[in-house]
Design an enzyme around this catalytic site. Structure first.
Site, PDB file in Angstrom:
ATOM      1  N   GLU A 285       0.882  -1.175   0.000  1.00 23.18           N
ATOM      2  CA  GLU A 285       0.000   0.000   0.000  1.00 23.18           C
ATOM      3  C   GLU A 285       0.916   1.220   0.000  1.00 23.18           C
ATOM      4  O   GLU A 285       1.381   1.660   1.049  1.00 23.18           O
ATOM      5  CB  GLU A 285      -0.883   0.003   1.259  1.00 23.18           C
ATOM      6  CG  GLU A 285      -1.889  -1.133   1.324  1.00 23.18           C
ATOM      7  CD  GLU A 285      -3.112  -0.905   0.458  1.00 23.18           C
ATOM      8  OE1 GLU A 285      -3.257   0.170  -0.149  1.00 23.18           O
ATOM      9  OE2 GLU A 285      -3.942  -1.831   0.382  1.00 23.18           O
ATOM     10  N   CYS A 319      -2.573   9.273   2.208  1.00 23.45           N
ATOM     11  CA  CYS A 319      -2.173   8.692   0.920  1.00 23.45           C
ATOM     12  C   CYS A 319      -3.186   9.066  -0.149  1.00 23.45           C
ATOM     13  O   CYS A 319      -2.864   9.117  -1.332  1.00 23.45           O
ATOM     14  CB  CYS A 319      -2.038   7.184   1.042  1.00 23.45           C
ATOM     15  SG  CYS A 319      -3.457   6.412   1.805  1.00 23.45           S
TER      16      CYS A 319
HETATM   17  P1  NAD Z   1       8.198   5.277   4.680  1.00 20.84           P
HETATM   18  O1  NAD Z   1       8.278   4.507   3.416  1.00 20.84           O
HETATM   19  O2  NAD Z   1       9.264   6.239   4.980  1.00 20.84           O
HETATM   20  O3  NAD Z   1       8.136   4.264   5.933  1.00 20.84           O
HETATM   21  C1  NAD Z   1       7.155   3.256   6.039  1.00 20.84           C
HETATM   22  C2  NAD Z   1       7.654   2.171   6.980  1.00 20.84           C
HETATM   23  O4  NAD Z   1       8.753   1.485   6.376  1.00 20.84           O
HETATM   24  C3  NAD Z   1       8.174   2.659   8.334  1.00 20.84           C
HETATM   25  O5  NAD Z   1       7.724   1.783   9.339  1.00 20.84           O
HETATM   26  C4  NAD Z   1       9.684   2.574   8.153  1.00 20.84           C
HETATM   27  O6  NAD Z   1      10.396   2.451   9.368  1.00 20.84           O
HETATM   28  C5  NAD Z   1       9.797   1.325   7.317  1.00 20.84           C
HETATM   29  N1  NAD Z   1      11.062   1.182   6.584  1.00 20.84           N
HETATM   30  C6  NAD Z   1      11.914   2.153   6.176  1.00 20.84           C
HETATM   31  N2  NAD Z   1      12.946   1.619   5.501  1.00 20.84           N
HETATM   32  C7  NAD Z   1      12.739   0.280   5.468  1.00 20.84           C
HETATM   33  C8  NAD Z   1      13.438  -0.812   4.881  1.00 20.84           C
HETATM   34  N3  NAD Z   1      14.568  -0.640   4.185  1.00 20.84           N
HETATM   35  N4  NAD Z   1      12.924  -2.059   5.030  1.00 20.84           N
HETATM   36  C9  NAD Z   1      11.758  -2.253   5.703  1.00 20.84           C
HETATM   37  N5  NAD Z   1      11.071  -1.251   6.277  1.00 20.84           N
HETATM   38  C10 NAD Z   1      11.543  -0.002   6.153  1.00 20.84           C
HETATM   39  O7  NAD Z   1       6.753   6.002   4.676  1.00 20.84           O
HETATM   40  P2  NAD Z   1       6.167   7.092   5.683  1.00 20.84           P
HETATM   41  O8  NAD Z   1       6.861   8.390   5.470  1.00 20.84           O
HETATM   42  O9  NAD Z   1       6.072   6.544   7.071  1.00 20.84           O
HETATM   43  O10 NAD Z   1       4.654   7.208   5.157  1.00 20.84           O
HETATM   44  C11 NAD Z   1       4.232   8.037   4.116  1.00 20.84           C
HETATM   45  C12 NAD Z   1       4.059   7.274   2.818  1.00 20.84           C
HETATM   46  O11 NAD Z   1       3.170   6.169   3.008  1.00 20.84           O
HETATM   47  C13 NAD Z   1       3.423   8.097   1.713  1.00 20.84           C
HETATM   48  O12 NAD Z   1       4.065   7.819   0.498  1.00 20.84           O
HETATM   49  C14 NAD Z   1       1.980   7.621   1.690  1.00 20.84           C
HETATM   50  O13 NAD Z   1       1.318   7.825   0.462  1.00 20.84           O
HETATM   51  C15 NAD Z   1       2.154   6.175   2.002  1.00 20.84           C
HETATM   52  N6  NAD Z   1       0.922   5.595   2.546  1.00 20.84           N
HETATM   53  C16 NAD Z   1       0.188   4.779   1.729  1.00 20.84           C
HETATM   54  C17 NAD Z   1      -1.012   4.252   2.192  1.00 20.84           C
HETATM   55  C18 NAD Z   1      -1.850   3.376   1.314  1.00 20.84           C
HETATM   56  O14 NAD Z   1      -2.735   2.718   1.845  1.00 20.84           O
HETATM   57  N7  NAD Z   1      -1.614   3.305   0.019  1.00 20.84           N
HETATM   58  C19 NAD Z   1      -1.458   4.539   3.489  1.00 20.84           C
HETATM   59  C20 NAD Z   1      -0.685   5.362   4.299  1.00 20.84           C
HETATM   60  C21 NAD Z   1       0.506   5.891   3.800  1.00 20.84           C
END
Ligand code: NAD
Length: 530
Positions: A285, A319
């Site tokens: 997602e 999102c």
């Molecule tokens: P992010 O990608 O920075 O982090 C998401 C998660 O991934 C965090 O828990 C982070 O610690 C973890 N992470 C980071 N590096 C990793 C790695 N190498 N391996 C595994 N896990 C890792 O995102 P964010 O800034 O927390 O959230 C915002 C983003 O999320 C936006 O792009 C938004 O559109 C998206 N989002 C999408 C949905 C959806 O349902 N499509 C819902 C909410 C947010």
């Protein structure tokens, strides 16, 4: 530090630091009612015990520390996955309706803390408290939904071409579901995954976003209470707060049967390839770059409030936030003028997300403010005109003005990118085909909306030459989805579907079973092997 300070001085310093934590301010008494303390273990695997670094969780409204959290490290993750697998062994054999009953109780437990938990989401993430409470309500709703589902996880029976044979599908749990969640929905995203994963017979290991650990701890404490009260091994819902290293351990681990990842497309792309490399199951997602199309026949009295809600709500950090407004040239000037007025009316209601008058809260942190400023500078450099906003507010916290930008090309790089802030790019079109092409030209494919009063346009929009997004709306905003439908998007949004409809199937594996109840051994396709 201790080498230079005597014991008394260290104790004084510790007291001073503790008194600066928001948890010790009576205004935030709800934190203690949720079981949050000054120092919290960020790992749960049947026991609360963490061995990683101690960090602080900050309130975006003023950047003050709320409380301390000891994160988990990779060793803590190892214990959590081992314990979660053990818990799975018992849980997968509990009849699904009984699992549903326990999920129902989780929903009821959340109801008792709806307001407090909503306030914590608001304090820690920065969204206004109505939205914080709404997020907890989503978790409650999905528990109710999952309870009903627990009595209808159906498989099909097909007619067999062979006499005396039955051909049917059996659905079984996967094992352990690893949930990695984003900061902007610190409660609901876990709730969607948790409720469905549990009724389908899985255990769960959760790695929340590093900046929202307190919400994860408070939620896990409530879930723990329900599991213990039902004599269920509480490691069934394990938690490891931490950074990317813990996420990486989970992603690469073959014992995690499904990785449900919510976050940016950038990290999702890495995670997706890593899970695929071990042939694990994936639910992605990821980011969105959502558009509203305003056709010439749209009801503009609906367009304006819908756009403000979807572009400005949650300070542009959903999102599904509307980032592009594609307006027919016949109504373009009128819509832009009305929008500017509507934005101006909300300026006095930017403030602390916990105040009931606030409509627009802060951005999550200073990095987000930096990205807001950089995108606005880039938009201006590309010839964009700031119709409204474009400024960081001079006050404590991470407050910015919601922003309207006109004059950019529909394929300008800044327009094609998801900037996680309240910036709305306004574009012009002259026929609906052109508007749909603009809607579809971005890499992301999450949510989209068409405002029209013409039924022919509605079905064109929903059909094969219409929107290519996972969410295709008419006369409502791009955000604010209900839990009953499947939620997710195409292309760089990752293709996953969560929540309603048949999303539960992603948490299960399908067995096609052919059962011969005759005394003969006929082969399919009439093959004779003799
Ligand atoms: P992010 O990608 O920075 O982090 C998401 C998660 O991934 C965090 O828990 C982070 O610690 C973890 N992470 C980071 N590096 C990793 C790695 N190498 N391996 C595994 N896990 C890792 O995102 P964010 O800034 O927390 O959230 C915002 C983003 O999320 C936006 O792009 C938004 O559109 C998206 N989002 C999408 C949905 C959806 O349902 N499509 C819902 C909410 C947010």
């Amino acid at each position: 530090m201790n080498r230079f300070l005597n014991k008394g001085m260290v104790a004084t310093l510790q007291r001073r630091m503790a008194s600066q934590l928001l948890i010790n301010d009576s205004k935030y008494a709800f934190l203690k009612e949720l079981g949050i303390k000054e120092n919290n273990a960020g790992v749960f695997h049947g026991k609360w015990a963490a061995n990683g670094q101690t960090v602080q969780s900050f309130a975006p409204a003023n950047n003050s520390p709320i409380a301390n959290v000891q994160n988990g490290n990779v060793k803590d993750y190892e214990i959590a996955i081992t314990e979660a697998r053990k818990a799975y062994n018992d849980w997968c054999e509990v009849p699904a309706p009984r699992r549903g009953e326990i999920v129902r109780q989780i929903g009821d437990k959340l109801r008792t803390q709806l307001q407090n938990l909503g306030k914590l989401v608001s304090l820690e993430m920065g969204k206004i408290s109505a939205e914080g409470v709404g997020e907890v309500q989503e978790y409650v709703d999905i528990c109710d939904y999952a309870t009903g589902l627990s009595r209808s996880l159906e498989g099909k029976i097909f007619p067999s071409e062979r006499p005396g044979h039955a051909l049917l599908e059996q659905w079984n749990p996967l094992g352990v579901v690893g949930v990695i969640s984003a900061f902007n929905f610190p409660c609901a995203v876990y709730g969607w995954n948790n409720a469905l994963a549990l009724v389908t017979g899985n255990s769960v290991v959760w790695k929340p976003a590093p900046s929202t650990p307190l919400t994860a701890i408070a939620v896990t404490k409530l879930v723990e209470e329900v599991l213990v009260a039902n004599n269920v091994n509480p490691a069934l819902c394990s938690l490891v707060c931490g950074e990317g290293d813990v996420g990486q351990a989970l992603v690469k681990d073959k014992r995690v049967n499904l990785v449900s990842f919510t976050g940016s497309s950038e990290i999702g792309k890495i995670v997706g390839q890593q899970v695929q490399a071990r042939f694990g199951k994936l639910l992605l997602e990821l980011g969105g770059n959502n558009a509203i199309i305003v056709n010439e026949d749209a009801d503009l009295n609906m367009v304006v409030p819908a756009t403000v809600f979807a572009a400005v709500g949650t300070a542009g950090q959903r999102c599904t936030t509307t980032r592009r407004l594609i307006i027919h040239d016949k109504v373009y000037d009128q819509v832009v003028e009305r929008l500017k007025k509507a934005y101006a009316q909300f300026e006095s209601r930017i403030g602390c997300p916990l105040d009931s008058n606030t409509i627009i809260g802060p951005l999550h942190n200073q990095q987000a403010v930096g990205k807001y400023k950089a995108s606005i500078a880039e938009a201006i450099a590309s010839g964009g005109k700031i119709e409204y906003g474009g400024k960081v507010l001079e006050r404590e916290g991470n407050y910015v003005l919601p922003t309207i930008v006109t004059g950019l090309k529909h394929d300008d790089p800044v327009v094609l990118r998801e900037t996680f802030a309240p910036i709305l790019y306004v574009l012009k079109f002259s026929n609906l085909e052109e508007a749909i092409a603009i809607n579809n030209e971005v890499d992301q494919g999450l949510s989209s909306s068409l405002f029209t009063t013409n039924i022919q346009n509605v079905f064109k929009w929903m059909g094969p030459k219409g929107s290519d997004c996972g969410i295709v709306n008419v006369n409502i905003p791009t955000s604010g989805a209900e839990i009953g439908g499947a939620f997710g998007g195409e292309k760089e949004t990752g293709g996953g579907r969560e929540s309603g409809s048949d999303s539960w199937r992603q948490y299960m594996r399908r067995s096609t079973c052919t059962i011969n109840y005759s005394k003969e051994l006929p082969l399919a396709q009439g093959i004779k092997f003799e």
